[in-house]
Design an enzyme around this catalytic site. Sequence first.
Site, mmCIF file in Angstrom:
data_model
loop_
_atom_site.group_PDB
_atom_site.id
_atom_site.type_symbol
_atom_site.label_atom_id
_atom_site.label_comp_id
_atom_site.label_asym_id
_atom_site.label_seq_id
_atom_site.Cartn_x
_atom_site.Cartn_y
_atom_site.Cartn_z
ATOM 1 N N CYS A 42 21.096 -9.567 16.528
ATOM 2 C CA CYS A 42 20.780 -11.303 17.236
ATOM 3 C C CYS A 42 19.837 -11.147 18.402
ATOM 4 O O CYS A 42 19.464 -11.864 19.064
ATOM 5 C CB CYS A 42 21.467 -11.191 17.906
ATOM 6 S SG CYS A 42 22.556 -12.264 15.942
ATOM 7 N N VAL A 80 21.931 4.478 -1.345
ATOM 8 C CA VAL A 80 22.372 4.522 -2.354
ATOM 9 C C VAL A 80 21.576 4.174 -3.713
ATOM 10 O O VAL A 80 20.483 2.636 -3.190
ATOM 11 C CB VAL A 80 23.233 3.518 -2.266
ATOM 12 C CG1 VAL A 80 23.841 3.677 -3.811
ATOM 13 C CG2 VAL A 80 24.412 4.181 -0.984
ATOM 14 N N ASN A 303 31.153 -9.986 10.589
ATOM 15 C CA ASN A 303 32.673 -9.635 10.673
ATOM 16 C C ASN A 303 33.836 -10.246 10.870
ATOM 17 O O ASN A 303 34.813 -9.695 10.370
ATOM 18 C CB ASN A 303 32.096 -9.898 12.778
ATOM 19 C CG ASN A 303 31.597 -7.998 13.387
ATOM 20 O OD1 ASN A 303 31.762 -7.219 13.339
ATOM 21 N ND2 ASN A 303 30.184 -8.929 13.063
ATOM 22 N N TYR A 424 38.307 -30.935 32.946
ATOM 23 C CA TYR A 424 37.552 -31.959 33.251
ATOM 24 C C TYR A 424 37.486 -30.885 35.073
ATOM 25 O O TYR A 424 38.891 -30.903 35.188
ATOM 26 C CB TYR A 424 37.945 -33.165 32.962
ATOM 27 C CG TYR A 424 37.075 -33.946 33.974
ATOM 28 C CD1 TYR A 424 35.760 -33.722 34.444
ATOM 29 C CD2 TYR A 424 37.628 -34.013 35.197
ATOM 30 C CE1 TYR A 424 35.307 -34.631 36.102
ATOM 31 C CE2 TYR A 424 37.333 -34.631 36.622
ATOM 32 C CZ TYR A 424 36.335 -35.337 36.968
ATOM 33 O OH TYR A 424 35.719 -35.059 37.630
#
Length: 866
Positions: A42, A80, A303, A424
């Site tokens: 990413c 594989v 993940n 806030y």
Amino acid sequence: MKLLVIGGVAAGTKVAAKYKRVMPEAEVTIVTKGRDISYAGCGLPYYIGEVIEGKDQLIVNTPARFAALTGVLVQTEREVTGLDSHEKKAIARNLRTGAEEIYEYDACVIATGASSVVPPLEGVRLPGVFTMRTPEDAIETRDYLKEHQVKKAVVAGGGFIGLEVAENLLAQGISVTVMDMAPQIMPGFDREMADYAKRHLEKKGIRVLTSTKLEGITGSQKAEGVKTDKGFLPAELVILSIGIRPNTGFCQEAGVEMFKGTILVDDKMRTNLPDVYAAGDCAMVTNRMTGERQWSPMGSSANMEGRTLALALGGEDVSYPGVLGTGVVKLPGLNGGRTGLTEEAARAAGYDVETVLAVTDDKAHYYPDASFFATKLIADRKTRRLLGIQVLGPGAVDKMTDIGVMAVTFGGTLDQMTSLDLAYAPPFSTAIHPFVTAVQILKNKLDGVMESFTPAEYMDGAAADYRIIDVNPAGPTIPGVTYVDLNKVQGEMPQQGFFGMGKEEKLLLVCAKGKRAYLLQNRLKHYGYTNTKVLEGSSFFNIIRTGNAAEKVTVSPEDITRVKALGCLHNKGTNNFNVRVITRNGKVTAEENRCIADAAALYGNGDVVMTTRLTMEIVGVPYERIEDLRDFLAGAGLETGGTGSKVRPVVACKGTTCQYGQLDSYSLSEKIHERFYHGYYEVKLPHKFKIAVGGCPNNCVKPDLNDFGIVGQRIPTYNIDSCRGCAKCQVADICPMGAAQVTDGKLVIDEEKCNNCGRCIGKCPFHAADEGTYGYKVYIGGRWGKRTAHGQALDRIFTSEEEVLSVLEKAILLFREQGNTGERFADTVSRIGFEKVQEQLLGDEILARKEEIVGASLHLKGGATC
């Protein structure tokens, strides 16, 4: 216990590492086709943009480091090719030796991920064409950019990775076009959200073409352009980001149950084969809201799937609940986040859907860098349960999205969320959190307190028979419609209606963001008005259409001023305008030419003229067709503008296509256009700021009569020892300035007269003038018009393009900070003094204060009248 993990990026390394911690005595082996494991897929776009500087930073773990840290055996460069679930073994080919290898297992995890889709089209294997999936892709792309000095790029694919690549290419000064075969960019967002993002990208200088099919890539030795079903796009670099395909070719013969190449798994990540599991981008899980199958190839879910699988293999009673489709994307000046169901998906799932689009402050409005969130909430009318959220804004959209994730995950209802005790403080949020504000607005809508049209409904024409009422706080803003001052709507209105409006008339209330429209609706309802609708997002989010070609409107002075800022100049005595089309430097492609011609025929009187600034103007556009014209041009990546107290579009001569040209003025002017016309588009200056680039000292585009002028130079280097003192000197004969003379048998150069045109270089048969250094001469403070002023040249001749661009940026910043509103840069230079201005332009102090200067409240009006 032998655990074999096939694949070693996100899910594979996660399940191996976690299982080894759960079962330290287990024998865990990773077999992977690549040389790298655990890399930052990413992060690849940010390596291209040099936000991530070193290629090593893309590698999270090397095979050796991972093996030492976890105790897992890592076998790289093994592909594989087969899986025998009866014998419990995998067959792999050693890519280094070609030998066949057998790996036995008690449990096998397929985590082979996915690869970029490369369509079988002409030219996709040419140099300059890249995918974006592995570190090698990003490294090779960045190297190619630098080696070939790429100026134009096309990104095929408007998903998250494609858009992030586009952002990083734009930051490198490259002209970028994003194209996608789908009718919108940003899959996973509803169309009105994607449409807003598209308009934003186009304002930032990224051309976006949707519903455009890739047909091939042209070029003989390297990529030179892209063929589409809409025409040809020139490009020196092409990024194919049109999707990914699971790496599951070997699974078919093994009997693994699949759907469109993805491996079907249950909530324990089990496949249909005994002791065979799958996780990550190759696996299809479920949507945790609908229970339907969903493919969500994200590093985050990979993940979590890997961790869940490792715990399950270790004997824990855990399950993976599925995905919500959560995602976040960074665009230039805008971020996007989403989770849960889209409006379309929610309807398809059988929910009774209600939505709202709320534009709110993202933090206390008075706090520096406060901006906005445009938040779309999707809820079920019956249960009032939140189903999804989509957020756009320049700030922390991930925060809004993550609150939505928690609400959706735990089945939160709107009523439960109207008083959430969220954090806030002015630097972080508003007193009533923007998420809560959006919830309260949707609750008002569900309760009938607010009646509104969504942006999607407005796009579809739901308000076609409504009269638009402008409720903007700054006074009349929407051209050709009735303006109502909210503060004056007090007490019972006269029987005939307020401002001539009948109480049954259909009224669409539009303000800046939606709040004042809602307040007006509340009052009008109280006074008996029965057919009012608020436009959600109002003029901030929507393109407001006030009429069609058959409707004539009176154009007020305020309207004329407003559209002038968009590059639309009034033809006096008419309702028609000349609309300026920005063409970077006077050069347009054949495709752009066709679009401009079509636009002139569709929306104007058919004429296209050129201004003295090499800007094209479409003539005779009726006022009520201006927005339609701008939309049409935007579809081809074109924009209107070039007026107001800001950096103006640059002009350039033909540069190296001229026999005297010393620099590629087209290339340089395109960089200036992207960096300063687009980059400083929102920055108000004391007056207009014009830039010209001349390829040689012939000064065809008059750089010394512009606020900032750049002139190509070739500075001769003379070897006087080679001079033979010829009676007829070739160097002296060719010099147009009379700067070269033979005196006392030797060549003498008058440096005061020499303008570095370079014409003498190579003309001496005895090699007295064979060398020359290419450079740039810079003029500041020129002006053409009522009070003509010739610019003064800076003392230095610059030999680096980046130096010139840096000086230009410093000149703009100096003008903004030290210029007086209404004066031209020439006046500023004269008032301060050329030497003091030059000292600042050649130093670095002013650039160090860039953010402070740009962010200051200066020149709120500006002095340009055209």
